[in-house]
Design a protein around this motif. Structure first.
Motif: not given
Length: 688
Positions: A255-260, A273-278, A317-320, A664-671
């Motif tokens: 699964t690919g994560g959000f672009l931030r 790119t994928n910020s959550n490769p695992d 992956h969508f949670l911190p 989306d907008f979460a944790f203070g930024g756009e993704r």
């Protein structure tokens, strides 16, 4: 990581052996004097296939459908590609086969995303009411479906909890209705390979359908493997006749994560790119059902027993804090209906529905959160480990009354009760941000009326409709609590819907259109705020206009379109999340539109083109962040090589538009989840 599929294989073998052991007494159906040009899937669960003709004018509500030809032309790798061509529908893709739904609504997440929409297969819910999933469309066998129906707004009295904003019904191929067999292989420039077969034998009444897909993933570390199997078997048991079906799915994906970062989707190299490769998701499901009919007591009796099971594991992956969740449920039940027509202008139907299930959820955080292991908000280790046993009982009745030759009244009422029995194996109490409640039982009662009228002078119909939709809470709503929640505070979510509309089907001028205006109010709206804290008592208001139309200026050319304008707003204040009454709900585009052209150039060559538009929308509840929207163009064509072979080419995102499937907008930024770049898929189909 691999999820074991032993149970899936065992159920597959059982269903296949059952189907092969039963032989219908009827080899072929009678053919009507007039040819059937189109079919529509009505949202009567007990009459899944109906001739278009004047039947479309008999329902005072908003129905749209994709027929077999459209499904084949789109050749969708995900059902969103089909469903987003229908009015009022907005399904956002995440990564791989992940997605979020919207039908006359914002795009919902969490419990609202799980429980606000009813997904059916051959008229039977694919999941028990308390155990929905926001990615529920990964399960039905859309690749071979002969039709997909969407009902916008609350379902009829025949549908129960979860048919709040709408329902989607997938129809598997019936070997008597679809006697041809097909096989199709395809490969795309993004590294996606697929094979689909739909084998039909009207002589034995058996249909066997299979799909397999491998996707390399156009983003880093985002490969997908998916398999689906479905069987349909005509049966004859004494005075009873009908069909038995089985369907199953298996999914294993990276699964690919959000672009931030603001407008990160516009950078083509960053989008890959994928910020959550695992990150990963594995899921399987299996369903077995039957629909049997007989004449009894002067009417028609229909019995629909069913069983189902599913399991899913994924990295959050969508949670911190990077948790891992495992959920599953197994259950079954039956639908019983009786229909009678005591006079020429009155038909009534009554029914009984049951659903019994047992589900579980376990969440573990493998690693410490943040730089400091002592951070108490997200403690390492077990967060939840619970089991919930549920029982649903529903009674419904419907009256179909022809007041005059061109006026029809439809009234319905459904009563429903839901019982939950919860137990936990995790320590009871507050654990950081998580609240594990002690064993308890809960019960919810639902009452949903419906009243509609339709007036049809000649070829134009005018209709008005009131319906109430209600949903009992999802099991995760009730028992997966946050530290600031108190057990037992969640109430039944209720939506009241009013709509008026006009539609016309004129064979002489080859014009069809349907325009509907709606207004809906929702109470006890349950959702998660931007801090991922649960809000149990929200209120919202929804209003809009939907229009769909098609025109055939000639035998070889068809132009079809749909346009939706909707306003989805909060109707309460919540200072902690910057919600003010009148704010637009986030991820709710005002404008949705789709335009499609189909041209039969020669007997062998057909071409098609489509434009999809998603309007701008806010990405946070305070309406301070916004996604600008996008427009994507796709084209395709098919060439018949001979009587049994056809070559198809589909080009998606022809102009290589840089866009986001989800903003989306979460944790203070756009993704964002970036949309696919320009790509081409070539397929070869054989009919035999």
């Amino acid at each position: 990581m691999t999820l074991s599929t032993n149970k899936w294989l065992c159920v597959s073998a059982l269903a296949l052996s059952t189907a092969l052991a039963t032989t219908p007494s009827v080899i072929a159906q009678e053919t009507a004097d007039e040819p059937v040009e189109e079919i529509i899937i009505a949202h009567e669960r007990y009459d899944p296939v109906r001739v278009l003709g004047d039947r479309i004018d008999t329902d005072p509500g908003s129905i749209a459908f994709a027929d077999a030809e459209l499904i084949a032309d789109i050749a969708a790798d995900h059902p969103a590609e089909i469903l987003n061509t229908l009015p009022g529908v907005n399904i956002q893709m995440n990564s791989g086969q992940e997605h979020l739904l919207a039908i006359r609504s914002p795009v919902f997440t969490g419990g609202a995303g799980q429980g606000s929409f009813l997904i059916l297969e051959n008229g039977v819910p694919t999941r028990s009411p308390a155990f929905g999933n926001v990615n529920i469309l990964i399960e039905p066998h859309h690749e071979v479906a002969t039709a997909i129906e969407v009902v916008r707004g609350p379902g009829s009295a025949r549908q129960g909890s979860n048919a709040v904003h709408g329902l989607i019904n997938f129809i598997l191929p019936d070997p008597y209705v679809t006697p041809e067999s097909t096989a199709r292989i395809s490969y795309g420039s993004l590294g996606r390979a697929r094979g689909d077969t739909a084998l039909s034998n009207p002589g034995t009444g058996l249909g066997i359908n299979a799909s397999i897909m491998h996707d390399n993933g156009w983003r880093d570390d985002t490969s997908v493997d998916q398999q689906k199997l479905s069987l349909v078997k005509g049966v004859f048991l004494g005075d009873w006749d009908g069909s038995v079906w089985f369907s199953a799915s298996n999914l294993e994906q990276e699964t690919g994560g959000f672009l931030r970062g603001t407008d990160a989707f516009e950078d083509a190299s960053l989008a890959k790119t994928n910020s959550n490769p695992d990150a990963w998701r594995n899921a399987w499901s299996a369903r077995l059902g039957a629909r049997l009919e007989t004449d009894m007591a002067g009417g028609l009796v229909t019995v629909t027993p069913f069983v189902r099971t599913q399991a899913m594991q994924f990295a959050q992956h969508f949670l911190p804090n990077g948790g891992v969740e495992k959920n599953a449920h197994t259950g079954g039940g039956f639908q019983l209906a009786y229909e009678n027509r005591p006079s020429e202008n009155v038909t009534y139907k009554v029914g009984l529905d049951t659903d019994v299930a047992s589900g579980s959820l376990k969440e573990i955080q493998p690693d410490p959160f943040g730089f400091f292991p002592s951070d108490s908000r997200f403690p390492q280790g077990l967060h939840y480990d619970y089991t919930v046993d549920t029982t649903m009982l529903g009674l419904w009745g419907e009256l179909d009354w022809e007041l005059a030759d061109n006026v029809k009244l439809l009234a319905g009422l459904r009563g429903e009760t839901h019982d939950y029995d919860y137990s936990t194996d995790a320590p009871v109490g507050i654990n950081g941000r998580f609240n594990v409640v002690a064993a308890r039982s809960d019960s919810f009662d639902l009452l949903t009326p419906k009243l509609g009228i339709i007036y049809t002078p000649e070829d134009t119909s005018y209709y008005a409709n009131y319906a109430r939709g209600e949903r009992a809470p999802q099991a995760s709503d009730l028992y997966r609590l946050q530290s600031q929640q108190v057990a037992g505070e969640i109430e039944t979510e209720t939506l009241d819907s009013f709509e008026i509309g006009i539609r016309r089907a004129n064979g002489q001028h080859r014009i069809y259109f349907d325009v509907a205006a709606y207004w809906m109010e929702k109470d006890n709206f349950f959702f998660r705020d931007s801090d991922r804290l649960n809000v149990p008592n929200g209120k919202s208001e929804h209003k809009g206009i939907e229009a769909q139309a098609s025109w055939e200026p000639s035998d070889s050319f068809t132009l079809s379109t749909n346009v939706t304008y909707g306003e989805h707003k909060y109707a309460f204040n919540r200072t902690a999340d910057s919600i003010q009454s009148g704010n637009f709900i986030d991820t709710a585009p005002k404008w949705l539109a789709d335009l499609r052209a189909d041209w039969q150039v020669t007997e062998a060559l057909s071409l098609n083109g489509a434009v999809e538009h998603i309007g701008e929308y806010y990405t946070n509840a305070g309406n301070t962040a916004e996604y600008p929207g996008h427009t994507v163009l796709s084209v395709g064509g098919e060439y018949a090589l001979d009587d049994s072979h056809a070559l198809r080419v589909n080009i998606r995102n022809l102009t290589d538009e840089r866009y986001a499937d989800r903003a989306d907008f979460a944790f203070g930024g756009e993704r964002y989840f970036p949309g696919e770049p320009a790509n081409i898929t070539v397929s070869l189909k054989k009919t035999f």
